[in-house]
Design a protein around this motif. Sequence first.
Motif, PDB file in Angstrom:
ATOM      1  N   UNK A  90       2.847   8.487  -7.090  1.00  0.00           N
ATOM      2  CA  UNK A  90       4.276   8.452  -7.390  1.00  0.00           C
ATOM      3  C   UNK A  90       4.989   7.349  -6.608  1.00  0.00           C
ATOM      4  N   UNK A  91       4.235   6.609  -5.801  1.00  0.00           N
ATOM      5  CA  UNK A  91       4.848   5.584  -4.957  1.00  0.00           C
ATOM      6  C   UNK A  91       4.961   6.027  -3.512  1.00  0.00           C
ATOM      7  N   UNK A  92       4.888   7.328  -3.298  1.00  0.00           N
ATOM      8  CA  UNK A  92       4.958   7.864  -1.935  1.00  0.00           C
ATOM      9  C   UNK A  92       6.190   7.377  -1.204  1.00  0.00           C
ATOM     10  N   UNK A  93       6.009   6.939   0.034  1.00  0.00           N
ATOM     11  CA  UNK A  93       7.138   6.486   0.854  1.00  0.00           C
ATOM     12  C   UNK A  93       7.771   5.219   0.283  1.00  0.00           C
ATOM     13  N   UNK A  94       7.029   4.511  -0.572  1.00  0.00           N
ATOM     14  CA  UNK A  94       7.583   3.282  -1.131  1.00  0.00           C
ATOM     15  C   UNK A  94       8.661   3.544  -2.190  1.00  0.00           C
ATOM     16  N   UNK A  95       8.834   4.831  -2.556  1.00  0.00           N
ATOM     17  CA  UNK A  95       9.959   5.170  -3.435  1.00  0.00           C
ATOM     18  C   UNK A  95      11.268   4.811  -2.728  1.00  0.00           C
ATOM     19  N   UNK A 111       2.622  18.895  -3.461  1.00  0.00           N
ATOM     20  CA  UNK A 111       3.028  17.944  -2.419  1.00  0.00           C
ATOM     21  C   UNK A 111       4.541  17.729  -2.405  1.00  0.00           C
ATOM     22  N   UNK A 112       5.165  17.831  -1.225  1.00  0.00           N
ATOM     23  CA  UNK A 112       6.623  17.652  -1.132  1.00  0.00           C
ATOM     24  C   UNK A 112       7.109  16.260  -1.557  1.00  0.00           C
ATOM     25  N   UNK A 113       6.314  15.225  -1.279  1.00  0.00           N
ATOM     26  CA  UNK A 113       6.749  13.876  -1.661  1.00  0.00           C
ATOM     27  C   UNK A 113       6.652  13.697  -3.177  1.00  0.00           C
ATOM     28  N   UNK A 114       5.545  14.193  -3.760  1.00  0.00           N
ATOM     29  CA  UNK A 114       5.403  14.174  -5.222  1.00  0.00           C
ATOM     30  C   UNK A 114       6.565  14.916  -5.867  1.00  0.00           C
ATOM     31  N   UNK A 115       6.842  16.103  -5.349  1.00  0.00           N
ATOM     32  CA  UNK A 115       7.903  16.938  -5.945  1.00  0.00           C
ATOM     33  C   UNK A 115       9.219  16.186  -5.943  1.00  0.00           C
ATOM     34  N   UNK A 116       9.571  15.663  -4.774  1.00  0.00           N
ATOM     35  CA  UNK A 116      10.852  14.984  -4.625  1.00  0.00           C
ATOM     36  C   UNK A 116      10.909  13.731  -5.503  1.00  0.00           C
ATOM     37  N   UNK A 117       9.901  12.884  -5.408  1.00  0.00           N
ATOM     38  CA  UNK A 117       9.943  11.629  -6.160  1.00  0.00           C
ATOM     39  C   UNK A 117      10.004  11.860  -7.670  1.00  0.00           C
ATOM     40  N   UNK A 168       0.838  -1.206   0.000  1.00  0.00           N
ATOM     41  CA  UNK A 168       0.000   0.000   0.000  1.00  0.00           C
ATOM     42  C   UNK A 168       0.871   1.253   0.000  1.00  0.00           C
ATOM     43  N   UNK A 169       0.639   2.142  -0.980  1.00  0.00           N
ATOM     44  CA  UNK A 169       1.407   3.393  -1.054  1.00  0.00           C
ATOM     45  C   UNK A 169       0.671   4.545  -0.371  1.00  0.00           C
ATOM     46  N   UNK A 170      -0.512   4.269   0.200  1.00  0.00           N
ATOM     47  CA  UNK A 170      -1.341   5.313   0.817  1.00  0.00           C
ATOM     48  C   UNK A 170      -1.787   6.361  -0.198  1.00  0.00           C
ATOM     49  N   UNK A 171      -2.249   5.882  -1.356  1.00  0.00           N
ATOM     50  CA  UNK A 171      -2.729   6.825  -2.380  1.00  0.00           C
ATOM     51  C   UNK A 171      -4.214   7.109  -2.230  1.00  0.00           C
TER      52      UNK A 171
END
Lengths: 206, 302
Positions: free
Chosen positions: B204-209, B239-245, A77-80
């Motif tokens: 973008x995968x979020x924390x899973x990047x 979003x900071x995570x989107x931007x970074x990833x 889960x990526x929490x999307x």
Amino acid sequence: MTDANTLMVEKYRNSFLKEVEANVEEGDWVRMCMQCGVCAGSCPLGPHWAHPPQEIFMMIRAGKREEVLTSDSMWMCTSCYNCIVRCPRELPITHIMHGLANYAHRLGIAPKMNPTRRFAKIFWDNIASSGRVNELTLSIKLYFMDGIASGIKKGLEMMGVGLGLVKTGRLNPLGLISHSGVKDTKGLHAMLKKAKEIEDKRKGLA
Amino acid sequence: MAKKEYSFYPGCSSERKASASNYLVSVETISKTLDFKLNEIPDWNCCGASIGYAEGGELPRHAMNARNIALSEKHNAGQDIVATCAACWLGTKETHERLSKSSQLLADTKEALKEAGLDLDYKGEVPIRHMVEVLIEDYGYEELGKPVKKPLEGIKIAGYVGCQTNRPFGVAGESFENPKYLDKLTETMGAEPVESYDQKVTCCGGALAFSEPEKSQVQIKKIIESAYDHGAEMIVTPCPVCQMNVEVYQDQINKKYNTKFKIPVTYYSQLMAVAYGSSAKEAGLNGNIVRATRLEEIASKK
């Protein structure tokens, strides 16, 4: 098998569904799933789930406790939140997946080597100690979680990214020695300790 | 009109020398132009982000967010809580909502807050808002367009909304599948939104990047490819995570997939700062790894 796990197996011998409803965040929604599969089709990492959410819900109802809790599915889960907004029954699927992952981890039966489980632990330990993320120590701990040799290899792979961030002022190269967390760490630690105590008590784990 | 004041939750990534420090710079810059004041919540802590659940569990995570809400209600009484980070906003809003619906959870959270001396300060009465909500709702596009001195003419921009400002709460009046607020903001700044951009809400995968880089980079590749395919020269995100990833892995993706990605990824607030006539530095453009040269050119014009 861990003590906590044995305790729960004995307590809920006949019903995994009841166990999930009692102990998993938002678990009382599980019986509402009507098996349409929109969640599976909406998940960005869908192809990587051994069991997509609707299958997990059915497995819970069918009492497949071990298969569910030892699965690495929920850890994809990526929490999307795509599944949440598309679910026709409005199940908080993201939260239930988080809840199942957390519960399996708490019982000590989640897949040991799953990278997201390991990263999540590193992340929480990082924020619980100072109250705020230390991005440098977080990355270093992640890259070196499999030991020095693989850490150096991953570090080299990530060198370009890291240098880019340092050069643009977005990563503190001195993060190992200087990091500003919250001032009231004492209060924060006491609060988190108490919260965990209460949660364990409510779930019969204390 | 009296100056607007908000209780500000900057979040970890906005700290000095953290991954979204340039986002904060640009937001501070537009706050001067639009004349609003951000009163930082004293001693705020991390929201737990999207990955904190696994080790943190339910109550400790809500306690973290409730501590921020209590600190805000104590020190910045009556002011709406505003976050610039999508995850901070989501985490805080989720706790706020959950505690308002469960008296048991509220009582447990307050018992935990007591250990930090804040049990009596949590009221849960203030709204939790994202910065884009403040801009859209408290100002509105027309008002936001008034201070534009240097319209971003001719720049084609893909509005990458991503997940967490969009789902599960979203911005009022927007759809989950095709939110248009970034396109409208882009247009208000005089640029050309790429309205056919079809990956605007892709994850973008979020924390899973971090933990599943290969899987996440497939997502990131889709997001960038579609921007190029639809003629965008830049990507903008809230979003900071989107931007970074989406920005920092372009080289790795190029190596792996033999692509030639080199597309700037900026924050909406950086577009606004440049359009309002601020310098590149005030817009935080020196924080972009893939330089936003078109914006830098406009910022350097007299």
